[in-house]
Design a protein around this motif. Structure first.
Motif, short mmCIF file in Angstrom:
data_model
loop_
_atom_site.label_atom_id
_atom_site.label_comp_id
_atom_site.label_asym_id
_atom_site.label_seq_id
_atom_site.Cartn_x
_atom_site.Cartn_y
_atom_site.Cartn_z
N THR A 57 0.93 -1.20 0.00
CA THR A 57 0.31 0.16 0.20
C THR A 57 0.79 1.25 0.06
N GLY B 220 -7.97 0.07 1.87
CA GLY B 220 -7.37 1.15 2.00
C GLY B 220 -7.52 2.15 0.91
N GLU C 208 -3.29 7.05 5.17
CA GLU C 208 -3.80 5.59 5.10
C GLU C 208 -2.93 4.46 5.34
N THR D 98 -4.06 -1.05 8.38
CA THR D 98 -2.94 -1.29 7.25
C THR D 98 -1.58 -0.91 8.30
#
Length: 463
Positions: free
Chosen positions: A93, A151, A401, A407
């Motif tokens: 991510t 996410g 995020e 996450t």
């Protein structure tokens, strides 16, 4: 003489939003919280750990498993597979979410981005219906897709906040969104609790595993179905760059992200706040994500006890989010978040001392978590919105995020490594204390009013 700071923007216009639009924004939290609560917090950790243990040659229902699996040829303890997966998802991510945020800022169709990410994540969650037997690799791949999509959707969702509420309203709006999310997640979890209680069979661990799998699937269905209302009620609020940008949104998004990375040093206080958040929220997310694994593997609590506890957390978090939001109106969001971090430190110490096979103390601790959980996260989100330069909400929330809503990566990595070295979940839990202590120190050092002004925004009356 005390320093006087003049706001860079004297009169910030109040965002034009309707009550219906805000309700639509709240409802997406209702939709996606099913994934956070039913999947991440309760069922996925024990479910995927059990599937991995089966692949490692352990017997279903055995109390201890010292087996190993070898994904991509890497030797991994079965109990460490899930924490390592979480860390891997966050590593991915780091590259995906900031790009999604940059694209959202350049797009005139943010709702389409929200829909694509949400339905991809929901679809991967529903596909857990096929994770049977020893298919731990399939389960890991689906989790990566679902968690990254989750996410990405939240990045787009959060970027709406500055466009829905002015500086003095954002704490309240953000807190209501979190509160509504806890109600939605709690309601589905309650339904799953009824199903697990009524359909479980004593001495039949395979039945319990199947119920966990279908509970995960139900979260994907819930997420997809309730995303339809936000997509209908939210309105597009394109930035000036998006309206006059032209060209390809994706390539323009990459270019914009590159410019932001080069220019971000102009907002050092925003980066400092983000660093503090990444540290302390990593600890929060690790507690949430691994609580069920800690309860089943270390405390030897039945799945029903874990579900009841998380359900208690959900409904108390609804009130806790609103209560801390009200406290923030009196003493400021920054001081309220600092107070919540002190309480989180107490939670870790108490969790380490919990006796095994004792459900009541575990539930009491869950209630304490619920009271501080929603407020600390909701107020962090609204505080960060004050530090974002106008027109770059998506990009900055992409960085934010990286450590929000499931996450986290350093915490699960530390937890997994400590467990692999010591074979003790309790010692792994204690390793999380450092995240709250360092996070508190970093956040306390942020001069919030000066940071907000430096980002070109008008500070709220109370910080």
């Amino acid at each position: 003489m005390a320093e006087t700071v003049t706001p860079a923007v004297a009169d910030t216009p109040q965002p034009a939003s309707t009550r219906r639009e805000r309700r639509g924004w709240y409802l997406y939290d209702w939709a996606n919280s099913a994934f956070q609560t039913t999947v991440i917090t309760v069922f996925l950790g024990p479910f995927l750990t059990t599937v991995t243990e089966l692949a490692a040659g352990c017997t279903l229902g055995a109390d201890n498993c010292d087996g190993y699996v070898h994904p991509l040829g890497i030797r991994v303890a079965a109990g460490s597979y899930y924490p390592y997966l979480i860390s891997l998802s966050v590593f991915l991510t780091v590259f995906v979410l900031p790009v999604i945020g940059a694209v959202a800022d350049r797009s005139t169709h943010k709702k389409r981005l929200l829909a694509a990410a949400a339905f991809t994540g929901a679809g991967a969650t529903i596909a857990f219906a096929f994770v049977t037997g020893e298919r731990y690799l399939l389960g890991g791949a689906l989790f990566l897709i679902a968690n990254i999509s989750f996410g990405a959707a939240v990045v787009v969702y959060n970027s709406f906040l500055p466009q829905l509420a002015g500086p003095d309203e954002r704490d309240a709006v953000s807190s209501r969104g979190w509160a509504i999310g806890y109600l939605g997640g709690g309601l589905l979890l309650a339904l799953n609790l009824v199903a697990v209680t009524m359909l479980s069979e004593e001495g039949n661990p395979q039945r319990t595993l199947d119920l966990a799998r279908w509970s995960i699937v139900s979260a994907g269905v819930w997420w997809a179905a309730f995303t339809l209302l936000p997509l209908r009620w939210l309105r597009e609020h394109p930035t000036a760059e998006a309206l006059h940008g032209g060209g390809n949104v994706l390539t323009d998004g990459f270019r914009q992200l590159g410019r932001t990375l080069r220019e971000v040093k102009a907002y050092p206080l925003t980066l400092f706040f983000l660093l503090a958040f990444l540290v302390y929220n990593d600890g929060i997310q690790t507690v949430i994500t691994l609580a069920s694994q800690y309860g089943t593997e270390e405390l030897r609590l039945p799945q029903s006890t874990l579900i009841v506890t998380i359900l208690l957390v959900q409904f108390l978090a609804f009130g806790g989010a609103l209560a801390l939001g009200a406290l923030a109106r009196r003493i400021g969001a920054w001081k309220t978040v600092l107070l919540s971090l002190v309480l989180w430190t107490g939670v870790i110490i108490a969790a380490f001392r919990l006796p095994a096979e004792a459900p009541v103390p575990f539930m009491i601790l869950g209630g304490a978590i619920g009271l501080v959980l929603g407020g600390s996260q909701a107020l962090s989100r609204s505080l960060f919105s004050q530090l974002i330069p106008a027109g770059k909400e998506g990009e900055y929330y992409g960085f934010y995020e990286i450590s929000d809503k499931g996450t986290s990566w350093l915490g699960p990595l530390a937890f997994g490594l400590v467990f692999q070295l010591t074979a003790s979940y309790r010692v792994g839990l204690v390793s999380l204390l450092i995240f709250f202590v360092i996070g508190f120190a970093l956040l306390a050092a942020v001069p919030m009013r000066r940071a907000i002004v430096a980002a070109g925004n008008t500070p709220p009356r109370v910080l």
